[in-house]
Design a protein around this motif. Structure first.
Motif, PDB file in Angstrom:
ATOM      1  N   SER A 202     -21.364  78.175  56.519  1.00 22.29           N
ATOM      2  CA  SER A 202     -22.114  77.202  57.719  1.00 22.29           C
ATOM      3  C   SER A 202     -23.016  76.361  57.035  1.00 22.29           C
ATOM      4  O   SER A 202     -23.293  75.228  57.128  1.00 22.29           O
ATOM      5  CB  SER A 202     -22.578  78.070  58.723  1.00 22.29           C
ATOM      6  N   SER A 203     -23.823  77.026  55.862  1.00 24.38           N
ATOM      7  CA  SER A 203     -24.801  76.318  55.133  1.00 24.38           C
ATOM      8  C   SER A 203     -24.063  75.220  54.081  1.00 24.38           C
ATOM      9  O   SER A 203     -24.459  74.152  54.171  1.00 24.38           O
ATOM     10  CB  SER A 203     -25.545  77.176  54.128  1.00 24.38           C
TER      11      SER A 203
ATOM     12  N   LEU B  64     -30.820  68.175  60.309  1.00 25.98           N
ATOM     13  CA  LEU B  64     -29.999  68.872  59.183  1.00 25.98           C
ATOM     14  C   LEU B  64     -30.579  69.151  57.860  1.00 25.98           C
ATOM     15  O   LEU B  64     -30.490  70.287  57.143  1.00 25.98           O
ATOM     16  CB  LEU B  64     -28.798  67.857  58.741  1.00 25.98           C
TER      17      LEU B  64
ATOM     18  N   ARG C 158     -32.510  72.484  58.515  1.00 22.55           N
ATOM     19  CA  ARG C 158     -31.322  73.534  58.645  1.00 22.55           C
ATOM     20  C   ARG C 158     -31.087  73.836  57.125  1.00 22.55           C
ATOM     21  O   ARG C 158     -30.867  75.343  56.761  1.00 22.55           O
ATOM     22  CB  ARG C 158     -30.144  73.174  59.326  1.00 22.55           C
ATOM     23  N   VAL C 159     -30.665  72.824  56.182  1.00 25.94           N
ATOM     24  CA  VAL C 159     -30.343  73.240  54.966  1.00 25.94           C
ATOM     25  C   VAL C 159     -31.392  73.806  54.112  1.00 25.94           C
ATOM     26  O   VAL C 159     -31.184  74.623  53.467  1.00 25.94           O
ATOM     27  CB  VAL C 159     -30.025  71.917  54.145  1.00 25.94           C
TER      28      VAL C 159
ATOM     29  N   SER D 115     -25.221  67.811  49.058  1.00 26.51           N
ATOM     30  CA  SER D 115     -25.330  66.677  49.842  1.00 26.51           C
ATOM     31  C   SER D 115     -25.361  65.335  49.334  1.00 26.51           C
ATOM     32  O   SER D 115     -24.827  64.646  50.014  1.00 26.51           O
ATOM     33  CB  SER D 115     -26.616  66.657  51.001  1.00 26.51           C
TER      34      SER D 115
ATOM     35  N   ALA E  17     -23.294  72.356  56.677  1.00 26.96           N
ATOM     36  CA  ALA E  17     -24.500  71.819  56.952  1.00 26.96           C
ATOM     37  C   ALA E  17     -24.800  70.620  55.886  1.00 26.96           C
ATOM     38  O   ALA E  17     -25.231  69.642  56.191  1.00 26.96           O
ATOM     39  CB  ALA E  17     -25.569  72.526  57.167  1.00 26.96           C
ATOM     40  N   CYS E  18     -24.651  71.126  54.315  1.00 27.87           N
ATOM     41  CA  CYS E  18     -24.798  70.293  53.401  1.00 27.87           C
ATOM     42  C   CYS E  18     -24.034  68.989  53.283  1.00 27.87           C
ATOM     43  O   CYS E  18     -24.552  67.996  52.965  1.00 27.87           O
ATOM     44  CB  CYS E  18     -24.817  70.920  52.139  1.00 27.87           C
TER      45      CYS E  18
END
Length: 280
Positions: free
Chosen positions: A54-55, A148, A151-152, A165, A58-59
């Motif tokens: 999930s991470s 985001l 979150r990251v 990212s 997100a990246c």
């Protein structure tokens, strides 16, 4: 950290304007993003074990949004004064502040909104409509970028998330603008692009990620209201874009809103993530 990031952003944007005549706004955005992706990937060297599924997703999403934010805003700056483009773009963070803010802190987004109106003076109707669309599109990307990035920052230790990212952003920008720019590149442009990439986005995006570990998204979104004011000052000093009296008054509103947001918006223990990724 957030204020230092904003200063770097506006200085980097003002410096990038000089490239517009040579490779256009899309080329200037691509050159910065491509170099930033290479730099962070080489310097940080993120390992797969530092990420959960999930991470990592997100990246990747953050990278796509970062590319959109950068390229839309560069297109807006090519058509609008720097202060006006930044003020319109700020509507994205302002939306995050309103959506995520507690009722008693909504005074700061409202105050910031008044400042934005004074900065843009929409009643004159002289702004380029295409530039406005690009600036608003950048604002939408900026809102997603704030969510985001937090979150990251919560899920991945250090700046390893940016080391994923930013290469993604560089790839997206290359697919969109790279093919039309390759033939125009020179060694001089490559060196200039490297310097600009450090000023924007490597330093400010790293600072913003760290700041979002300490502030709520609502407070950070409102604090970003300082960016149109900084842009107005940088536009005056570097690009000789002279503001009228109402935009100057708008600066006062957004500065007050930014100070209020910073004081009211530190993250509490309940705002922090309760689970940790393998990187932590």
């Amino acid at each position: 950290m957030a204020v230092a990031a904003m200063l770097c952003v506006q200085l980097g944007l003002a410096a990038s304007v000089g490239l517009f005549d040579r490779i256009g706004p899309e080329g200037a955005a691509w050159l910065r993003l491509a170099w930033a992706g290479v730099l962070l990937l080489v310097l940080v060297r993120p390992r797969p074990s530092a990420f959960t599924r999930s991470s990592l997703l997100a990246c990747v999403a953050l990278g796509v949004v970062t590319a959109g934010l950068t390229m839309f805003f560069m297109a807006a700056v090519a058509r609008l004064p720097l202060g006006t483009a930044s003020a319109l773009e700020f509507l994205g963070p302002l939306g995050v502040a309103v959506a995520r803010g507690r009722r008693h802190t909504l005074i700061w987004p409202v105050l910031a909104a008044v400042g934005v109106v004074l900065l843009t003076e929409p009643w004159h109707g002289t702004a380029d409509p295409v530039g406005i669309v690009f600036a608003l599109s950048a604002g939408a990307c900026w809102a997603a970028y704030i969510l985001l990035t937090q979150r990251v920052g919560d899920d991945v230790a250090g700046i390893k998330g940016l080391a994923v990212s930013m290469p993604v952003a560089g790839i997206v920008a290359t697919l969109v603008a790279g093919p039309s720019i390759f033939g125009q590149l020179t060694w001089e442009l490559l060196v200039i692009g490297l310097g600009l990439a450090v000023l924007l986005p490597v330093i400010p995006f790293s600072l913003e990620l760290l700041a979002l570990r300490r502030l709520t998204t609502a407070a950070f979104g409102t604090l970003m209201c300082l960016e149109p004011a900084i842009a107005l000052v940088i536009g005056l000093i570097v690009l000789h874009q002279v503001p009228g009296p109402l935009p100057v008054l708008g600066i006062v509103f957004v500065v007050v809103a930014g100070v209020g947001a910073e004081r009211a918006g530190r993250r509490t223990a309940t705002d922090l993530p309760v689970s940790s990724s393998p990187a932590q």
